[in-house]
Design an enzyme around this catalytic site. Sequence first.
Site, PDB file in Angstrom:
ATOM      1  N   CYS A   3       0.726  -1.525  -0.423  1.00  0.00           N
ATOM      2  CA  CYS A   3       0.563   0.002   0.094  1.00  0.00           C
ATOM      3  C   CYS A   3       0.808   1.127   0.023  1.00  0.00           C
ATOM      4  O   CYS A   3       1.377   1.548  -0.962  1.00  0.00           O
ATOM      5  CB  CYS A   3      -1.097   0.050   1.146  1.00  0.00           C
ATOM      6  SG  CYS A   3      -1.998   0.997   0.572  1.00  0.00           S
ATOM      7  N   HIS A  41      -3.270  -5.300   2.142  1.00  0.00           N
ATOM      8  CA  HIS A  41      -2.558  -4.652   3.548  1.00  0.00           C
ATOM      9  C   HIS A  41      -2.493  -6.649   4.050  1.00  0.00           C
ATOM     10  O   HIS A  41      -2.944  -7.561   4.601  1.00  0.00           O
ATOM     11  CB  HIS A  41      -4.138  -4.241   4.201  1.00  0.00           C
ATOM     12  CG  HIS A  41      -3.416  -3.172   4.016  1.00  0.00           C
ATOM     13  ND1 HIS A  41      -2.879  -1.922   4.112  1.00  0.00           N
ATOM     14  CD2 HIS A  41      -4.515  -1.553   3.453  1.00  0.00           C
ATOM     15  CE1 HIS A  41      -2.911  -0.808   3.609  1.00  0.00           C
ATOM     16  NE2 HIS A  41      -3.736  -0.820   3.683  1.00  0.00           N
ATOM     17  N   ARG A  50     -12.351   6.777  -1.169  1.00  0.00           N
ATOM     18  CA  ARG A  50     -11.496   5.531  -1.169  1.00  0.00           C
ATOM     19  C   ARG A  50     -12.155   4.174  -1.272  1.00  0.00           C
ATOM     20  O   ARG A  50     -13.070   3.850  -0.952  1.00  0.00           O
ATOM     21  CB  ARG A  50     -11.101   4.872   0.364  1.00  0.00           C
ATOM     22  CG  ARG A  50     -10.599   6.643   1.759  1.00  0.00           C
ATOM     23  CD  ARG A  50     -10.193   6.635   2.271  1.00  0.00           C
ATOM     24  NE  ARG A  50      -9.481   5.362   2.855  1.00  0.00           N
ATOM     25  CZ  ARG A  50      -7.438   5.915   2.711  1.00  0.00           C
ATOM     26  NH1 ARG A  50      -6.896   6.785   2.175  1.00  0.00           N
ATOM     27  NH2 ARG A  50      -7.359   5.032   2.539  1.00  0.00           N
TER      28      ARG A  50
HETATM   29  N1  GLN Z   1      -1.701   7.115   2.034  1.00  0.00           N
HETATM   30  C1  GLN Z   1      -2.343   6.064   0.680  1.00  0.00           C
HETATM   31  C2  GLN Z   1      -3.953   6.289   0.095  1.00  0.00           C
HETATM   32  O1  GLN Z   1      -4.803   6.427   1.053  1.00  0.00           O
HETATM   33  C3  GLN Z   1      -2.022   4.529   1.120  1.00  0.00           C
HETATM   34  C4  GLN Z   1      -2.440   4.431   2.546  1.00  0.00           C
HETATM   35  C5  GLN Z   1      -2.565   2.844   3.232  1.00  0.00           C
HETATM   36  O2  GLN Z   1      -1.362   2.646   2.872  1.00  0.00           O
HETATM   37  N2  GLN Z   1      -3.231   2.281   3.505  1.00  0.00           N
HETATM   38  O3  GLN Z   1      -4.025   5.717  -0.436  1.00  0.00           O
END
Ligand code: GLN
Length: 242
Positions: free
Chosen positions: A94, A192, A128
């Site tokens: 990520c 993740h 998101r």
């Molecule tokens: N900041 C990045 C995003 O939101 C990565 C976030 C994360 O590692 N979950 O895309």
Amino acid sequence: MELNIVNMFPKALNLYGDRGNIITLQKRCEWRGIKANIVEYSFNSNADILKTADIILLGGASDREQGIMYSHLLSLKDLLKSLIEDGVCLLAICGGYQLLGEAYIDANQNVIKGLGVLDFYTKSEGKRLIGNIVIETTLDVFPKTVVGYENHGGRTYHGYQPFGKVLKGFGNNGKDGFEGLIYKNVIGTYLHGPLLPKNPHIADYMLKKALERKYSFDTLQFQKLDDTLEYMVHEKVKELYM
Ligand code: GLN
């Protein structure tokens, strides 16, 4: 045989319990009689630690941490690039995955420069992308499915081999149907945290690559483990997610 596994900035880049990946690699080495030396790379560490790394883990981070980490990682850019070219195994998750590229443009349109060790960029666009994800990996492993969880605002665009094809979920950008990135022995992915416990075939893929590189190890000699429980979880999760 022994492998040096370097966990990069474990306090800052551990958004979703990414440490589970280290424990999985460590245990799977131990069960095979391979010594696993786990090294934490932190703010005051000597870069020489990286020169002897066989496997490097770069975990996830929030936008804020990513900005902070960039300045610390920048001094390692050339070294990381040469290690990648030399075939070191790197799992970048990520925020860590995004940092390998040229830039991450966050939700407020701030440009957080990436390390630029690979030629791609990531841009935060709208809502998101959150939820469980199942992909069919492009790697030569069995089973072909990889299960996980994603939560990112960034959409990543690149022309490299993807880690997999999205069967369920969003992946790199929610549009082109692909997830992650493969370059030499780098795996970049939005899956993740504890990706490896639920996907032991990916953990073993990394271990085999590291042993091949270090010892010219014949992977046919790679000891099989009893993964009945792990694959029971993998299959169950897959069923639930799909
Ligand atoms: N900041 C990045 C995003 O939101 C990565 C976030 C994360 O590692 N979950 O895309």
